[in-house]
Write a protein that holds these residues in place. Structure first.
Motif, mmCIF file in Angstrom:
data_model
loop_
_atom_site.group_PDB
_atom_site.id
_atom_site.type_symbol
_atom_site.label_atom_id
_atom_site.label_comp_id
_atom_site.label_asym_id
_atom_site.label_seq_id
_atom_site.Cartn_x
_atom_site.Cartn_y
_atom_site.Cartn_z
ATOM 1 N N GLU A 160 0.835 -1.197 0.000
ATOM 2 C CA GLU A 160 0.000 0.000 0.000
ATOM 3 C C GLU A 160 0.877 1.257 0.000
ATOM 4 O OE1 GLU A 160 -3.909 1.759 0.080
ATOM 5 O OE2 GLU A 160 -3.224 -0.297 -0.229
ATOM 6 N N ALA A 161 1.965 1.208 0.798
ATOM 7 C CA ALA A 161 2.884 2.346 0.848
ATOM 8 C C ALA A 161 3.561 2.552 -0.502
ATOM 9 C CB ALA A 161 3.940 2.111 1.930
ATOM 10 N N GLU A 162 3.919 1.442 -1.158
ATOM 11 C CA GLU A 162 4.531 1.538 -2.490
ATOM 12 C C GLU A 162 3.536 2.110 -3.489
ATOM 13 O OE1 GLU A 162 7.474 1.229 -5.413
ATOM 14 O OE2 GLU A 162 7.590 1.081 -3.221
ATOM 15 N N MET A 163 2.282 1.706 -3.347
ATOM 16 C CA MET A 163 1.222 2.210 -4.216
ATOM 17 C C MET A 163 1.078 3.728 -4.054
ATOM 18 S SD MET A 163 -1.356 1.481 -6.297
ATOM 19 C CE MET A 163 -3.055 1.895 -6.671
ATOM 20 N N ILE A 164 1.043 4.190 -2.808
ATOM 21 C CA ILE A 164 0.911 5.624 -2.537
ATOM 22 C C ILE A 164 2.136 6.384 -3.039
ATOM 23 C CG2 ILE A 164 0.802 7.334 -0.679
ATOM 24 C CD1 ILE A 164 -0.855 5.304 0.910
ATOM 25 N N LYS A 165 3.300 5.780 -2.848
ATOM 26 C CA LYS A 165 4.529 6.426 -3.294
ATOM 27 C C LYS A 165 4.521 6.657 -4.802
ATOM 28 C CE LYS A 165 9.525 5.658 -3.621
ATOM 29 N NZ LYS A 165 10.636 4.708 -3.351
ATOM 30 N N VAL A 166 4.146 5.615 -5.544
ATOM 31 C CA VAL A 166 4.182 5.699 -7.005
ATOM 32 C C VAL A 166 3.051 6.559 -7.551
ATOM 33 C CG1 VAL A 166 3.981 4.361 -9.136
ATOM 34 C CG2 VAL A 166 5.355 3.487 -7.247
ATOM 35 N N THR A 167 1.866 6.408 -6.983
ATOM 36 C CA THR A 167 0.694 7.071 -7.565
ATOM 37 C C THR A 167 0.424 8.460 -7.004
ATOM 38 O OG1 THR A 167 -0.781 6.036 -5.942
ATOM 39 C CG2 THR A 167 -0.390 4.844 -8.003
ATOM 40 N N LYS A 168 1.011 8.780 -5.854
ATOM 41 C CA LYS A 168 0.728 10.085 -5.259
ATOM 42 C C LYS A 168 2.001 10.874 -4.943
ATOM 43 C CE LYS A 168 -3.713 8.781 -3.210
ATOM 44 N NZ LYS A 168 -4.503 8.689 -1.944
ATOM 45 N N THR A 169 2.849 10.330 -4.094
ATOM 46 C CA THR A 169 4.008 11.076 -3.599
ATOM 47 C C THR A 169 4.925 11.530 -4.728
ATOM 48 O OG1 THR A 169 3.928 9.755 -1.571
ATOM 49 C CG2 THR A 169 5.930 11.040 -1.976
ATOM 50 N N GLU A 170 5.330 10.582 -5.584
ATOM 51 C CA GLU A 170 6.262 10.920 -6.662
ATOM 52 C C GLU A 170 5.616 11.863 -7.674
ATOM 53 O OE1 GLU A 170 7.727 7.290 -8.292
ATOM 54 O OE2 GLU A 170 8.978 6.831 -6.534
ATOM 55 N N LEU A 171 4.320 11.659 -7.946
ATOM 56 C CA LEU A 171 3.631 12.554 -8.874
ATOM 57 C C LEU A 171 3.539 13.973 -8.317
ATOM 58 C CD1 LEU A 171 0.669 10.514 -10.409
ATOM 59 C CD2 LEU A 171 2.729 11.327 -11.548
ATOM 60 N N GLU A 172 3.288 14.066 -7.003
ATOM 61 C CA GLU A 172 3.205 15.389 -6.378
ATOM 62 C C GLU A 172 4.545 16.110 -6.459
ATOM 63 O OE1 GLU A 172 0.684 17.134 -5.288
ATOM 64 O OE2 GLU A 172 -0.666 15.542 -5.928
ATOM 65 N N LYS A 173 5.637 15.357 -6.293
ATOM 66 C CA LYS A 173 6.969 15.955 -6.417
ATOM 67 C C LYS A 173 7.194 16.466 -7.839
ATOM 68 C CE LYS A 173 9.345 13.273 -2.838
ATOM 69 N NZ LYS A 173 10.418 12.269 -2.587
ATOM 70 N N LEU A 174 6.793 15.663 -8.810
ATOM 71 C CA LEU A 174 6.959 16.075 -10.206
ATOM 72 C C LEU A 174 6.091 17.290 -10.519
ATOM 73 C CD1 LEU A 174 7.085 12.634 -12.066
ATOM 74 C CD2 LEU A 174 8.945 14.278 -11.826
ATOM 75 N N LYS A 175 4.874 17.296 -9.969
ATOM 76 C CA LYS A 175 3.996 18.454 -10.183
ATOM 77 C C LYS A 175 4.614 19.720 -9.604
ATOM 78 C CE LYS A 175 -0.549 16.178 -10.282
ATOM 79 N NZ LYS A 175 -1.846 16.039 -9.566
ATOM 80 N N SER A 176 5.150 19.594 -8.400
ATOM 81 C CA SER A 176 5.775 20.750 -7.749
ATOM 82 C C SER A 176 6.966 21.249 -8.565
ATOM 83 C CB SER A 176 6.222 20.362 -6.343
ATOM 84 O OG SER A 176 6.861 21.451 -5.704
ATOM 85 N N SER A 177 7.793 20.312 -9.035
ATOM 86 C CA SER A 177 8.946 20.693 -9.854
ATOM 87 C C SER A 177 8.498 21.303 -11.177
ATOM 88 C CB SER A 177 9.833 19.466 -10.128
ATOM 89 O OG SER A 177 10.342 18.934 -8.922
ATOM 90 N N TYR A 178 7.425 20.767 -11.713
ATOM 91 C CA TYR A 178 6.884 21.260 -12.979
ATOM 92 C C TYR A 178 6.438 22.727 -12.841
ATOM 93 C CZ TYR A 178 4.461 20.835 -17.487
ATOM 94 O OH TYR A 178 4.075 20.990 -18.793
ATOM 95 N N ARG A 179 5.730 23.009 -11.752
ATOM 96 C CA ARG A 179 5.276 24.384 -11.510
ATOM 97 C C ARG A 179 6.468 25.329 -11.335
ATOM 98 N NH1 ARG A 179 1.831 21.592 -7.693
ATOM 99 N NH2 ARG A 179 -0.250 21.228 -8.587
ATOM 100 N N GLN A 180 7.477 24.842 -10.614
ATOM 101 C CA GLN A 180 8.663 25.670 -10.386
ATOM 102 C C GLN A 180 9.380 25.969 -11.695
ATOM 103 O OE1 GLN A 180 9.703 27.182 -7.686
ATOM 104 N NE2 GLN A 180 11.549 27.996 -8.690
ATOM 105 N N LEU A 181 9.507 24.974 -12.565
ATOM 106 C CA LEU A 181 10.197 25.181 -13.846
ATOM 107 C C LEU A 181 9.393 26.095 -14.771
ATOM 108 C CD1 LEU A 181 11.728 21.680 -14.720
ATOM 109 C CD2 LEU A 181 12.903 23.747 -13.973
#
Length: 263
Positions: free
Chosen positions: A122-143
Motif C-alpha cells: 500500500e505504501a509503495e502504491m501511494i509512493k508511485v501514484t501520489k508522492t512521486e507525482l506530487e513531487k513532479l507536479k511541484s517541480s513542474y510548476r517551479q520550472l
C-alpha cells in the motif's frame, strides 16, 4: 472465486474476519481447558471415593462373599474408570489443546504478516501514484515559473539590446528543462496507471489468495483437532464400555448366585 477476486477492496473486512476467528479459537481453547480441568477433577473424585471405600471395606469386612466380591470388583472398575478419565484429560492437554494453542499463535503471526505486507504494498502504491507525482507536479510548476521569468528577461534584453545571447541561453535552458520534466511527468502518469493495474490485478490478489490458502489449511487442521477431541472425550470408547460391562456383569453375577441360594 476466492479472496483474491472477491476481497480486493475489503481490507477492513478481512481484518475483522481474522479477529473474529481468533476470538472464536480463544473461546474453543478456554472450553477445552475447562473440559480438561473438569475431567481431572472427576477422575480425582472417583479415585478419592475408591480410596475411602477401600479403607472402610478393609476395616469392616470380616468375611468374603459373592456380594463382597462383586462390590470390590465394582470399586476396582470405578478406579479403572478414574485412571482412564485422567489419561484422557492428559491426552486432551498434550494433543488437541496443545495443537490449538499453536494454531492460535500461527494465526496471530499470519495476521501480523498479512498486515505488514499489505502496508508495504500500500505504501509503495501511494509512493508511485501520489508522492512521486506530487513531487513532479511541484517541480513542474517551479520550472514553469523559471521559464516564464527567463522568457521575460529575454524580452527585456531584446528590448534593451543588451546581453541578448546570455538571456536567450538561460531561456533555452529553462525551456529544455521544462520539456524534459514534462516527458518525465507523462511517463510517470503512465507508470502510475501500470502500477495501479498491477496492484489491483496481480499484487493484491496474490496476497489475498495466499491468505485464503493458509485459512483453508488451518480449517483442515482445526477439523483434525475437533475430530481428535471428539474421540478422546467419547464416553463410548471400548475401554470405558468394558469398564461398565465389567461392573454390570459383577452385579448380575451376584444376583444370579443369590437367586440360586434361595429355597
Amino acid at each position: 472465486m476466492g479472496f483474491g477476486s472477491d476481497l480486493k477492496n475489503s481490507h477492513e473486512a478481512v481484518l475483522k474476519l481474522q479477529d473474529w476467528e481468533l476470538r472464536l479459537l480463544e473461546t474453543v481453547k478456554k472450553f477445552m481447558a475447562l473440559r480438561i480441568k473438569s475431567d481431572k477433577e472427576y477422575a480425582s473424585t472417583l479415585q478419592n471415593l475408591c480410596n475411602q471405600v477401600d479403607k472402610e471395606s478393609t476395616l469392616q469386612m470380616n468375611y468374603v462373599s459373592n456380594v463382597s466380591k462383586s462390590w470390590l470388583l465394582m470399586i476396582q472398575q470405578t478406579e479403572q474408570l478414574s485412571k482412564i478419565m485422567k489419561a484422557h484429560a492428559e491426552d486432551l492437554n498434550s494433543g488437541p489443546l496443545h495443537r490449538l494453542t499453536m494454531m492460535i499463535k500461527d494465526k496471530q503471526q499470519v495476521k501480523k504478516s498479512y498486515i505488514g505486507i499489505h502496508q508495504q504494498i500500500e505504501a509503495e502504491m501511494i509512493k508511485v501514484t501520489k508522492t512521486e507525482l506530487e513531487k513532479l507536479k511541484s517541480s513542474y510548476r517551479q520550472l514553469i515559473r523559471e521559464m516564464n521569468s527567463a522568457k521575460e528577461k529575454y524580452k527585456e534584453a531584446l528590448a534593451k539590446g543588451k546581453e541578448t545571447e546570455k538571456a536567450k541561453e538561460r531561456y533555452d535552458k529553462a525551456t529544455m528543462k521544462l520539456h524534459v520534466l514534462h516527458n518525465q511527468y507523462v511517463l510517470a502518469l503512465k507508470g502510475t496507471q501500470l502500477h495501479q493495474n498491477q496492484y489491483y490485478d496481480t499484487t493484491l490478489p496474490l496476497l489475498l489468495d495466499s491468505l485464503q490458502k493458509m485459512q483453508e489449511e488451518m480449517i483442515k487442521a482445526l477439523k483434525g483437532i475437533f475430530d481428535e477431541y471428539s474421540q478422546i472425550t467419547s464416553l463410548v470408547t471400548e475401554e470405558i464400555v468394558n469398564v461398565h460391562q465389567e461392573i454390570q456383569m459383577s452385579g448380575a453375577g451376584d444376583l444370579a448366585q443369590r437367586h440360586k441360594c434361595l429355597p
